[in-house]
Scaffold this motif. Structure first.
Motif, PDB file in Angstrom:
ATOM      1  N   GLN A 163       6.445 -74.660  40.330  1.00  0.00           N
ATOM      2  CA  GLN A 163       6.407 -74.814  39.017  1.00  0.00           C
ATOM      3  C   GLN A 163       5.641 -76.220  38.473  1.00  0.00           C
ATOM      4  O   GLN A 163       4.679 -76.251  37.736  1.00  0.00           O
ATOM      5  N   MET A 164       5.893 -77.332  39.383  1.00  0.00           N
ATOM      6  CA  MET A 164       5.098 -78.578  39.075  1.00  0.00           C
ATOM      7  C   MET A 164       3.474 -78.015  39.333  1.00  0.00           C
ATOM      8  O   MET A 164       2.704 -78.667  38.320  1.00  0.00           O
ATOM      9  N   ILE A 165       3.357 -77.414  40.494  1.00  0.00           N
ATOM     10  CA  ILE A 165       1.761 -76.976  40.650  1.00  0.00           C
ATOM     11  C   ILE A 165       1.187 -76.247  39.528  1.00  0.00           C
ATOM     12  O   ILE A 165       0.261 -76.666  38.998  1.00  0.00           O
ATOM     13  N   TYR A 166       1.978 -75.292  38.986  1.00  0.00           N
ATOM     14  CA  TYR A 166       1.302 -74.821  37.788  1.00  0.00           C
ATOM     15  C   TYR A 166       1.235 -75.520  36.466  1.00  0.00           C
ATOM     16  O   TYR A 166       0.347 -75.504  35.725  1.00  0.00           O
ATOM     17  N   GLN A 167       2.251 -76.134  36.451  1.00  0.00           N
ATOM     18  CA  GLN A 167       2.331 -77.248  35.094  1.00  0.00           C
ATOM     19  C   GLN A 167       0.889 -78.086  35.095  1.00  0.00           C
ATOM     20  O   GLN A 167       0.580 -78.504  34.191  1.00  0.00           O
ATOM     21  N   VAL A 168       0.906 -78.812  36.276  1.00  0.00           N
ATOM     22  CA  VAL A 168      -0.215 -79.792  36.573  1.00  0.00           C
ATOM     23  C   VAL A 168      -1.558 -79.218  36.576  1.00  0.00           C
ATOM     24  O   VAL A 168      -2.461 -79.758  36.065  1.00  0.00           O
ATOM     25  N   LEU A 169      -1.654 -78.058  37.254  1.00  0.00           N
ATOM     26  CA  LEU A 169      -3.136 -77.731  37.635  1.00  0.00           C
ATOM     27  C   LEU A 169      -3.557 -76.584  36.450  1.00  0.00           C
ATOM     28  O   LEU A 169      -4.766 -76.659  36.533  1.00  0.00           O
ATOM     29  N   ILE A 170      -2.571 -75.895  36.169  1.00  0.00           N
ATOM     30  CA  ILE A 170      -2.976 -74.907  35.206  1.00  0.00           C
ATOM     31  C   ILE A 170      -2.493 -74.919  33.686  1.00  0.00           C
ATOM     32  O   ILE A 170      -3.170 -74.350  32.739  1.00  0.00           O
ATOM     33  N   GLY A 171      -1.456 -75.849  33.460  1.00  0.00           N
ATOM     34  CA  GLY A 171      -0.961 -76.064  32.118  1.00  0.00           C
ATOM     35  C   GLY A 171      -0.329 -74.888  31.650  1.00  0.00           C
ATOM     36  O   GLY A 171      -0.049 -74.771  30.821  1.00  0.00           O
ATOM     37  N   GLN A 172       0.702 -74.237  32.705  1.00  0.00           N
ATOM     38  CA  GLN A 172       1.590 -73.404  32.319  1.00  0.00           C
ATOM     39  C   GLN A 172       2.805 -73.289  32.926  1.00  0.00           C
ATOM     40  O   GLN A 172       2.677 -74.174  34.113  1.00  0.00           O
ATOM     41  N   GLU A 173       3.813 -72.891  32.689  1.00  0.00           N
ATOM     42  CA  GLU A 173       5.341 -73.129  33.177  1.00  0.00           C
ATOM     43  C   GLU A 173       5.281 -72.270  34.398  1.00  0.00           C
ATOM     44  O   GLU A 173       6.274 -72.762  35.457  1.00  0.00           O
ATOM     45  N   ARG A 174       4.494 -71.285  34.463  1.00  0.00           N
ATOM     46  CA  ARG A 174       4.827 -70.414  35.873  1.00  0.00           C
ATOM     47  C   ARG A 174       3.576 -69.481  36.219  1.00  0.00           C
ATOM     48  O   ARG A 174       2.706 -69.612  35.442  1.00  0.00           O
ATOM     49  N   GLY A 175       3.630 -69.187  37.348  1.00  0.00           N
ATOM     50  CA  GLY A 175       2.365 -68.400  37.696  1.00  0.00           C
ATOM     51  C   GLY A 175       2.642 -67.276  39.041  1.00  0.00           C
ATOM     52  O   GLY A 175       3.881 -67.459  39.428  1.00  0.00           O
ATOM     53  N   PRO A 176       1.919 -66.523  39.603  1.00  0.00           N
ATOM     54  CA  PRO A 176       2.162 -65.692  40.694  1.00  0.00           C
ATOM     55  C   PRO A 176       2.444 -66.713  41.967  1.00  0.00           C
ATOM     56  O   PRO A 176       2.192 -67.899  41.933  1.00  0.00           O
ATOM     57  N   ARG A 177       2.369 -66.105  43.177  1.00  0.00           N
ATOM     58  CA  ARG A 177       2.714 -66.638  44.314  1.00  0.00           C
ATOM     59  C   ARG A 177       1.630 -67.737  44.469  1.00  0.00           C
ATOM     60  O   ARG A 177       0.527 -67.230  44.530  1.00  0.00           O
ATOM     61  N   PHE A 178       1.694 -68.834  44.788  1.00  0.00           N
ATOM     62  CA  PHE A 178       0.621 -69.701  45.010  1.00  0.00           C
ATOM     63  C   PHE A 178      -0.335 -69.363  46.090  1.00  0.00           C
ATOM     64  O   PHE A 178      -1.692 -69.687  45.805  1.00  0.00           O
ATOM     65  N   GLY A 179       0.036 -68.993  47.257  1.00  0.00           N
ATOM     66  CA  GLY A 179      -0.754 -68.645  48.407  1.00  0.00           C
ATOM     67  C   GLY A 179      -1.716 -67.646  47.897  1.00  0.00           C
ATOM     68  O   GLY A 179      -2.944 -67.511  48.263  1.00  0.00           O
TER      69      GLY A 179
END
Length: 551
Positions: free
Chosen positions: A509-525
């Protein structure tokens, strides 16, 4: 009419259909049981109703889609030995009781209040002769686009042409019996003025809600006071009079011999009334299926006149028609919110079901929504990139056209091109539209705190150390290995393969909030493999430099 598709009637399918618990088969069996003792009529009639008081919404489409699924299941169970028809009936002779909120010039329609919808001028312009005709055309346009096999019927045409005359005359003779059904359902004040017959005023053209002064069964007429107080007698035939909506339901079933009709939960308490009136008029009530209502993002019932919820055209702007069909198939007896947020999941679920279908046996195939959506013949599909992943790729790359997306896709999946994967090509267009209209306006980057900065720096190092061409699995493992060493992201309710704590979802969740500006996203890999490891490392660098949160 599109014409009915040919059926696959192989023995394995027939055997599985006999046992299938999918809801269309359950409903089809009710129709079969209906004629167990008498044998089938020449044609079994399926019907759906449409109230054209506003532009058609997805709920209206849902009735036709779901009824088509039941009809297809019936054809399979009877091995297509019984003729079927699907009649889409528009109640376009109803009076316009209020002006819809979503018409261009509401004031222009005020003089036409209470007139039949097919007598109200078309506020949208164009060649349609009335508001009712326009809305009917909007419904048919989509049903034709989707490829439904149906016949369209207009209440105005049926009343005026005499199609209902025989049963309307029967209703005059059964006036007291109909009143005995209706009056107990009404309040005392309404009982004093209620009549199942609604005359069309010869002077004003309005649909009148007035008490009857006399009902003449022999002459087939009703007598009432017109709006100006003049005592008026009209025949109930020839479109001079229509029925109140509850008696109209039962009358239509009796007149047409309807065998199956589904309707929303808001009709459930009235179903017994419709049935009794149908029986009084010499018909046999059809089999029913009651579905739950669609709700808007505030949990309110969607309405044609309010224009809340999603319209058919809005859904199809951002997703393929099959995703909409899937949404109609799933859990029809459960209330579901119908707004823009549900679209991406519906798209990806459709392709997941489609991908699973070839590997399933017949029992599971008949429970798979795509079998019902495609009349038993789902197309083969290869979709190397899910829709949710495309949305995040658009978000990270700020792509404004699909050529940019295809640059990433072709590198991720060599040999995959718009020509080889036209379905994926369509999805890139949908993803850009959806992102521009719903994701981009809500994007909100945040700056990482000290723990997050350290985690991102280590993630960047781990990604940079990966060999060229590392796949999504390798990238995901590298990210998990970083998170396991950081106390904040350890989840002690889970266990890592080597025995240590698992990883909390808070890390991703942190990765998507900081890198994409969204609360969630698909599998990071999967995302990083598609976007590119080097590009993801660069994105982390921008975040650590404060360039993203400041954007």
């Amino acid at each position: 009419m599109a014409g009915l598709p040919p059926l696959d009637l192989n023995p394995d399918l027939i055997a599985a259909a006999a046992e299938s618990k999918a809801w269309p088969f359950e409903e089809a069996r009710k129709i079969i049981a209906r004629y167990a003792k008498t044998g089938f009529p020449e044609t079994v009639l399926f019907e759906t109703g449409y109230g054209p008081s506003g532009l058609p919404h997805i709920g209206t489409f849902g009735e036709v889609a779901r009824t088509t699924m039941v009809r297809h299941a019936f054809r399979i169970l009877t091995q297509d030995k019984v003729k079927t028809r699907l009649l889409c009936f528009s109640d376009d002779m109803d009076g316009m009781r209020k002006i819809p909120d979503n018409v261009p010039d509401r004031a222009a329609l005020e003089p036409y209040l209470h007139m039949p919808l097919t007598a109200v001028p078309n506020p949208f312009g164009g060649d349609y002769e009335s508001f009712g005709h326009h809305n009917n055309a909007m419904l048919r346009r989509f049903l034709d686009t989707f490829g439904f096999d149906y016949e369209f019927a207009s209440a105005t045409d049926y009343y005026k042409s005499g199609r209902f005359d025989e049963v309307l005359l029967r209703a005059v003779g059964c006036y007291d019996k109909i009143m005995a059904v209706m009056l107990p359902t009404l309040g005392e004040e309404r009982q004093a003025t209620y009549s199942p017959f609604l005359p069309i005023s010869p002077k004003t053209g309005r649909v009148l809600y007035v008490p009857m002064k006399h009902v003449d069964a022999g002459a087939g007429t009703i007598t009432f006071d017109d709006e100006d107080g003049t005592e008026t007698t009209l025949p109930v035939t020839g479109g001079k009079v229509k029925l109140q909506w509850k008696p109209d339901f039962g009358m239509r079933w009796a007149a047409l011999g309807v065998d199956f009709e589904m309707f929303g939960k808001d009709h459930q308490t009235n179903a017994a009334i419709y049935d009794r009136i149908c029986n009084i008029l010499g018909g046999r009530a059809p089999e029913h299926f009651v579905y739950e209502l669609f709700l808007d993002d505030k949990g309110q019932k969607i309405s044609k006149s309010k224009g809340n919820g999603l319209s058919i055209d809005e859904w199809l702007t951002y997703a393929p028609t099959e995703s909409l069909g899937l949404y109609m198939f799933q859990k029809p007896r459960v209330a579901k919110k119908l707004y823009f947020d549900v679209i991406p999941r519906a798209v990806d679920e459709y392709y997941q079901f489609l991908s699973a279908y070839p590997k399933q046996d017949w029992k599971n195939r008949l429970g798979n929504p795509v079998w019902h959506l495609h009349n038993g013949n789902p197309p083969p599909i290869d979709l190397p990139v899910p829709f949710a992943l495309l949305l995040n790729l658009v978000s990270a790359s700020n792509a404004q056209n699909k050529d940019v997306l295809w640059g990433f896709i072709s590198r991720y999946a060599p040999g995959v091109t718009p020509a080889t994967h036209p379905e994926l090509d369509k999805l890139t267009e949908y993803a850009i539209r959806y992102f521009d209209d719903f994701v981009k306006p809500t994007k909100q980057f945040r700056a990482p705190d000290e723990v997050e900065r350290e985690a991102l720096a280590k993630l960047s190092e781990a990604l940079s150390a990966l060999p060229a061409g590392a796949d999504g699995e390798a990238i995901q493992t590298a990210a998990l290995n970083v998170a396991r060493r950081i106390e904040r992201y350890q989840d002690h309710s889970k266990q890592a393969p080597e025995g240590g704590p698992g990883v909390s979802v808070a890390f991703f969740q942190m990765i998507y909030q900081v890198l994409i500006g969204q609360e969630r996203g698909p599998r990071f890999g999967s995302f990083a493999a598609l976007y590119g490891v080097a590009e993801t490392v660069d994105l982390i660098g921008q975040a650590l430099a404060g360039k993203l949160a400041a954007a």
